[in-house]
Design an enzyme around this catalytic site. Structure first.
Site, short mmCIF file in Angstrom:
data_model
loop_
_atom_site.label_atom_id
_atom_site.label_comp_id
_atom_site.label_asym_id
_atom_site.label_seq_id
_atom_site.Cartn_x
_atom_site.Cartn_y
_atom_site.Cartn_z
CG HIS A 1 -0.48 0.18 2.52
ND1 HIS A 1 -0.32 1.42 3.07
CD2 HIS A 1 -0.13 -0.70 3.49
CE1 HIS A 1 0.11 1.29 4.33
NE2 HIS A 1 0.25 0.01 4.60
CG ASP B 1 2.16 1.06 8.05
OD1 ASP B 1 1.91 0.61 6.92
OD2 ASP B 1 1.36 0.97 9.01
CD GLU C 1 -3.11 -1.66 4.78
OE1 GLU C 1 -2.97 -2.72 5.40
OE2 GLU C 1 -2.89 -0.55 5.32
CD GLU C 2 -2.14 2.22 7.26
OE1 GLU C 2 -2.89 1.70 8.08
OE2 GLU C 2 -0.91 2.04 7.23
CG ASP D 1 1.52 -3.32 5.36
OD1 ASP D 1 2.10 -2.24 5.58
OD2 ASP D 1 0.35 -3.56 5.72
CG HIS E 1 -0.92 3.53 12.05
ND1 HIS E 1 -2.09 2.82 12.15
CD2 HIS E 1 -0.24 2.97 11.02
CE1 HIS E 1 -2.11 1.86 11.22
NE2 HIS E 1 -0.99 1.93 10.53
#
Ligand SMILES: [Zn+2]
Length: 700
Positions: free
Chosen positions: A343, A353, A390-391, A419, A508
């Protein structure tokens, strides 16, 4: 998302004695292939990985923003410049963005909490561009206040514990710590138990100073670091469940969507201190104590909180997302495709990420493209994909898989997922189909580890500290949590997923930046390059095989462990039925797989006619598809693969043989019997497909 949080792992098995060194290849083609891979793995470089990473992580690039158009264009431009055919596919997705998110402590003494992640002067990304607001994707808009109740991790069992203590969240604000389950489950349970709103925070015991020095002194989460993330449980655009979000797609109403209907916000442990410290009420069970420097209580109150979230759900809820594809046509079997994807969206700058995964896809593409220019074209078509959104719930990959399901079910040989692949030195596979585990292990034997102490495989093996020579390092079962979901769980396409794990302390957050990566995650970018080397070798191994290199012996042996577990569970319950028929069916599949491997090796040793090979491969594509069911699981029709699914009570954990095990969990003996019979039928279909492939080889 991050597969390193996966809870369920399985032990691998050694290859059977006497197995060929390069399954699916004859002696001559094997030596050509080994040379091709040896050349390919020299091509991904740390230096160009670092250049891609710096560009792609320059600014936060959440799905549905103009920053995401910039990453789309970069990937497409690069792939074009290397000579790949490219395509961008857009989808219009129901994805409200936040307009404002605020949290207050209303009592005892009112303060508004600061939801900014503070500036780190040495990390320019933390202040050069506006941070993505602290929020949880698909949390509802709303303005609620109430007494605070601490619910530990917010798991089903935590609410049962609260019940037994006589504490309810009904009409209150629940505060849960991150960890132990996917955050969407925390939101679902809080709403189900009547909470007005949910606050989720990162506790330093799980994700902060208890684990190590905090950023920027160390890699771990600082007191103002925030974990954003989606709280939606199903996969894909919630306004088009099970079908693609194309221009004229029918959209369901918000009330019918499977998204939370209460506001949910993430906060830092610095802010959580302001809400948790003053809680009174019942003493907590000891395991509920977190890492903050005071005794935790559950409440309710006397602390009160207010959460206010406004979104563009009524003004501008649909956002454009973009998947990108770069294709290299195969020379011999162009209609069979091997896909690698990662992603491209993130909650912040996303260096780990998932810029790292995007970089791995890019470097693998460059390696194959350079070989094509040098006259070495892979036999099967290879597609290099990057997914958007994707998130928010695997949206870009899910919409693509739903749109192209027939084509993919017919022609996709394997999907390799990338990922969060380079944030430390620890190699692992978070999710792989048992049919591709042997291939991944073998490829890892051919790639040097950046530590300089051996191959990726040998370093992996050493760290796994195995009790016996016959055991292999653990690999995860594919349940969910990343873009393989559509391919594996929805369509039954074999998948593999791997990466180098590490501290994960900025997951994140606004600090998942190039600076963090350069200082802590992968300072030399060698792990990025190494990951791409494994990617390109695995792609070529699958793309060039004479007979597709699936290992259905390992597959069946892995299944036998699960069928034995089912047998034991049922015996413990003293039910009348038995799962022995299931183990017997798995045993038949194993025998058929052993016979197939022997026939394959004999045929390859004696020079296999290409027309037969083609028929065998077309047949082999059907094996794992037999273990999918068009109507899916009783609980979730989108999950068609009956081998693994994400645990619907956890989200990160994986449930093996979910149709049977979900029926066992709810204690429905009739359903268990029916599901066992159904699964036996499907294992027998897979066995017949293997036998048909063996028959073709014996005729050759
Ligand atoms: Zn991710």
């Amino acid at each position: 998302m991050n597969r390193y949080l996966a809870l369920s792992m399985a032990l691998g098995f050694s290859a059977p004695l006497g197995a060929q060194k390069t399954p699916g290849y004859g002696a001559q083609s094997a030596s050509i292939e080994r040379a091709t891979e040896a050349d390919a793995i020299t091509r991904p470089s740390a230096q160009s990985s670092s250049v891609h990473s710096k560009f792609l992580s320059l600014q936060p690039h959440m799905a549905g923003t103009s920053a995401q158009a910039r990453t789309r264009d970069y990937v497409i431009d690069k792939m074009k410049s290397w000579g790949l055919e490219t395509e961008v596919r857009g989808y219009s997705v129901w994805m409200p963005h936040p307009l404002s998110t605020r949290v207050w402590r209303m009592a005892p003494d009112p303060i508004e909490l600061n939801l900014q992640e503070g500036i780190v002067p040495e990390d320019t990304t933390s202040f050069a561009f506006p941070q993505v607001m602290a929020f949880n994707g698909y949390g509802a808009a709303g303005d609620v206040r109430g007494e605070v109740v601490y619910v530990n991790y917010g798991l089903i069992e935590d609410y049962a514990q609260l019940d037994s203590m006589g504490v309810s969240v009904k009409g209150k604000i629940a505060i849960a710590r991150y960890g132990r389950s996917y955050r969407g489950i925390k939101a679902r349970e809080a709403e189900k138990h009547g909470a007005l709103g949910l606050i989720i925070y990162s506790d330093p015991a799980d994700d902060g100073y208890v684990r190590g020095d905090v950023y920027p002194a160390g890699p771990m989460r600082p007191s103002h670091g925030i974990q954003r993330g989606s709280v939606m449980n199903p996969n894909g655009d919630p306004s088009t469940p099970g079908y693609p979000s194309t221009t004229n797609a029918k959209r369901i109403a918000l009330a019918a969507m499977d998204v939370p209907h209460i506001p949910v916000l993430p906060i830092s442990y610095g802010n959580a201190t302001e809400l948790l410290r003053g809680l009174a009420g019942k003493a907590i069970p000891q395991p509920w104590q977190g890492g903050l420097p005071f005794r935790y209580h559950v409440g309710p109150g006397p602390v009160q909180a207010r959460i206010a979230v406004t979104t563009d759900a009524t003004t501008n809820p649909y956002k454009q997302i973009w998947d990108t594809f770069g294709t290299i046509r195969g020379s011999e079997f162009p209609e069979e495709i091997v896909i690698i994807g990662g992603h491209r969206d993130a909650w912040g700058p996303g260096a780990a990420d998932n810029v790292s995964g995007t970089v791995s896809v890019l470097e693998a593409a460059r390696a194959v493209a350079e070989q094509v220019k040098a006259g070495k074209r892979p036999k099967r078509t290879i597609v290099f994909a990057t997914w958007d959104a994707e998130e928010w719930g695997l949206i870009g990959s899910t919409e693509f898989v739903e749109e192209d399901s027939l084509r993919l079910a017919r022609s996709a040989v394997a999907y390799l997922n990338q990922d969060d692949v380079a944030q430390g030195p620890n190699f692992g596979s978070g999710a792989s189909s048992p049919s591709l585990r042997a291939l991944l292990r073998d490829v890892a034997k051919g790639v040097p580890d950046p530590s300089g102490t051996g191959t990726v495989y040998s370093v992996w093996r050493k760290r796994a500290n195995l009790a016996a020579d016959t055991l292999e390092p653990e690999m995860g079962d594919p349940g969910g949590g990343s873009d393989f979901g559509g391919f594996y769980n929805h369509l039954g396409i074999p998948i593999a997923d791997w990466g180098f794990g590490g501290p994960a302390g900025v997951y994140h957050s606004a600090y998942d930046s190039y600076h963090w990566m350069s200082k802590f995650g992968d300072p030399t970018f060698e792990y990025h390059a190494t990951n791409a080397r494994i990617g390109v070798a695995a792609l070529l191994r699958i793309a060039n095989a004479e007979i597709l290199p699936y290992d259905y012996v390992e597959y069946a042996r892995t299944m036998r462990r699960f069928s034995s577990q089912v047998e034991r569970t049922i015996a413990d319950k003293h039910w009348k039925l038995s799962a022995a028929v299931l183990s017997a069916a798995v045993g038949r599949m194993e025998s058929a797989a052993v016979a197939f491997n022997a026939a394959r090796d004999r045929a390859l040793a004696a020079q296999l006619a290409p027309t037969i090979a083609k028929q065998v491969n077309t047949t082999l594509l059907g094996v794992e598809r037999q273990l999918t069911r068009p109507q899916g699981l009783v609980t979730r029709p989108w999950f068609r693969n009956l081998i693994y699914a994400s645990d619907e009570n956890n989200g990160y954990a994986t449930m093996a043989l979910p149709s049977v095990n979900e029926a066992i969990r709810v204690g429905d003996e009739t359903a268990v019997e029916r599901e066992i019979a159904d699964l036996v039928k499907r294992f027998d279909s897979a066995t017949r497909v293997l036998e048909a492939a063996t028959g073709l080889l014996q005729k050759s």
